[in-house]
Design an enzyme around this catalytic site. Structure first.
Site, PDB file in Angstrom:
ATOM      1  CG  PHE A   1       5.678   5.261   0.931  1.00  0.00           C
ATOM      2  CD1 PHE A   1       6.565   5.417   1.971  1.00  0.00           C
ATOM      3  CD2 PHE A   1       5.284   3.974   0.572  1.00  0.00           C
ATOM      4  CE1 PHE A   1       7.075   4.318   2.642  1.00  0.00           C
ATOM      5  CE2 PHE A   1       5.787   2.873   1.241  1.00  0.00           C
ATOM      6  CZ  PHE A   1       6.683   3.049   2.273  1.00  0.00           C
TER       7      PHE A   1
ATOM      8  N   PRO B   1       0.833  -1.216   0.000  1.00  0.00           N
ATOM      9  CG  PRO B   1      -0.902  -1.600   1.521  1.00  0.00           C
ATOM     10  CD  PRO B   1       0.402  -2.172   1.037  1.00  0.00           C
ATOM     11  CB  CYS B   2       1.315   3.785  -2.520  1.00  0.00           C
ATOM     12  SG  CYS B   2      -0.307   4.327  -3.138  1.00  0.00           S
ATOM     13  CD  GLN B   3      -3.320   3.714   0.330  1.00  0.00           C
ATOM     14  OE1 GLN B   3      -2.430   2.919   0.584  1.00  0.00           O
ATOM     15  NE2 GLN B   3      -4.370   3.386  -0.389  1.00  0.00           N
TER      16      GLN B   3
END
Length: 365
Positions: free
Chosen positions: A74, A70-72
């Site tokens: 960053f 999951p990128c949230q």
């Protein structure tokens, strides 16, 4: 191959399309996304692990591990909190790579991941004394539009290998056409002449009534891409507001009486909010709430002053096409769940380009 944080299977779709890759398993925490993955690549649901990756212990031996945590934690759109637990999920990725005895891995994340401490730690894990000490890594900054996706979406791709380096993925398109490359795929080409022609005048609001069993539980779906050509009903004020915004414009062009109070207090910030796309360009990065015009530049590009206008956000089907999916892919979940899957997906055309160079290395080894 094994797909971690698999989502709806955008990475797997690209790798499978290259022909020589076969999915041996997937891990996905979101049950509806796991159901979507299984509906496309694991019809029996027997090798899709729908749960926390920390609990995934029966790791199969594979040649390749792929995935995008999951990128949230960053993303520039998030809080970028160093303590966000999602920032630590790369450690589980490393563990599974080690336990799978894979020869290569592909790690995908947002562009700014390359500027985080976690990026340095991940590369150190594939260095001398690290958990993956026999791997060496290469980092690529890739724009999905350069590989035939009708969307400007930049991602950091880390390829790890213990059988030798890969070549850089070769672009198939360019911002400006050259003697060897056509221009980027535009929304006009994607919506009106692509593999799935979508009527811009759609006013359907609900998904069809359909359910399937996924690992003993009922899940909405599986829906074909055309089933996702749905929108929402907007009130009259919203439609008047959207009608004022021409392609390339945003809420900054609204008359004062149509501005929200918070916008009047901040007359120059968030310039992409309530933005309208352009027909003759790729779309912007699709987010998980693309169906809300107030969340970004997601208004349909069809607009003529005094003529035909489409005053709504992109439908789920249009957003999936902007991500590079075609009508082979099916979807499971509610409207909101499927929107999240679409927004979080890796564009399959980008995945195909990565699969090509990874496949070449695995074949040559």
């Amino acid at each position: 191959m094994l797909d971690l944080f698999a989502g709806c299977g955008g990475l797997t779709r690209g790798f499978v399309d290259e022909g020589d890759f076969r999915s041996s398993g997937a891990v996905e925490f979101d049950r509806s996304a796991a159901a979507t993955y299984a509906a496309n690549f694991d019809p029996t649901g027997t090798h899709t692990f729908a749960g926390d990756i920390a609990d995934f212990r029966d790791v199969p031996p594979v040649d390749l591990v792929i995935g995008g945590p999951p990128c949230q934690g960053f993303s520039a759109l998030g809080r970028r909190d160093p303590a966000d637990v999602r920032n630590q999920l790369w450690r589980e990725f490393v563990r599974v790579v080690r336990d799978s005895d894979a020869r290569m891995f592909v790690f995908e994340n947002v562009d700014r991941f390359a500027k985080t401490p976690e990026f340095d730690l991940l590369r150190a894990a594939a260095g001398e004394g690290g958990q993956l000490a026999d791997f060496r890594t290469q980092v690529f900054r890739l724009n999905a539009a350069d590989f035939g996706t009708p969307q400007k979406r930049i991602r950091t791709i880390i390829v790890g290998s213990r059988i030798g380096p890969v070549s850089a993925p070769v672009a198939s398109h360019a911002r400006r056409p050259t003697a060897n490359l056509p221009r980027w795929v535009t929304l006009r080409e994607a919506f009106l002449s692509g593999p799935v022609v979508l009527d811009p005048g759609v006013r359907d609001e609900w998904l069809p009534e359909s359910f399937l069993d996924f690992q003993g539980r009922s899940v909405p779906g599986a829906f074909k891409l055309r089933d996702l050509h749905v929108t929402k009903r907007y009130d009259l004020t919203s439609e008047i507001r959207y009608a004022h915004i021409a392609p390339g414009q945003s809420r900054l062009q609204l008359p004062e009486d149509l501005q929200y109070p918070c916008w009047r207090r901040d007359p120059v910030g968030r310039s992409d909010v309530l933005g309208r796309l352009r027909w003759d360009e790729p779309g912007v990065t699709i987010r998980t709430e693309f169906f809300k015009p107030e969340k970004g530049r997601f208004l349909h590009p069809q607009w003529e002053n005094g003529g035909d206008q489409v005053n709504r956000a992109l439908t789920h089907a249009e957003a999936a096409v902007v991500q590079g999916f075609d009508d082979r892919h099916v979807w499971c979940g509610s409207k909101a769940e499927i929107a999240r899957q679409i927004g979080n997906a890796v564009p399959p055309p980008l995945a195909r380009a990565i699969a090509r160079v990874v496949g070449d290395r695995l074949t040559a080894a």
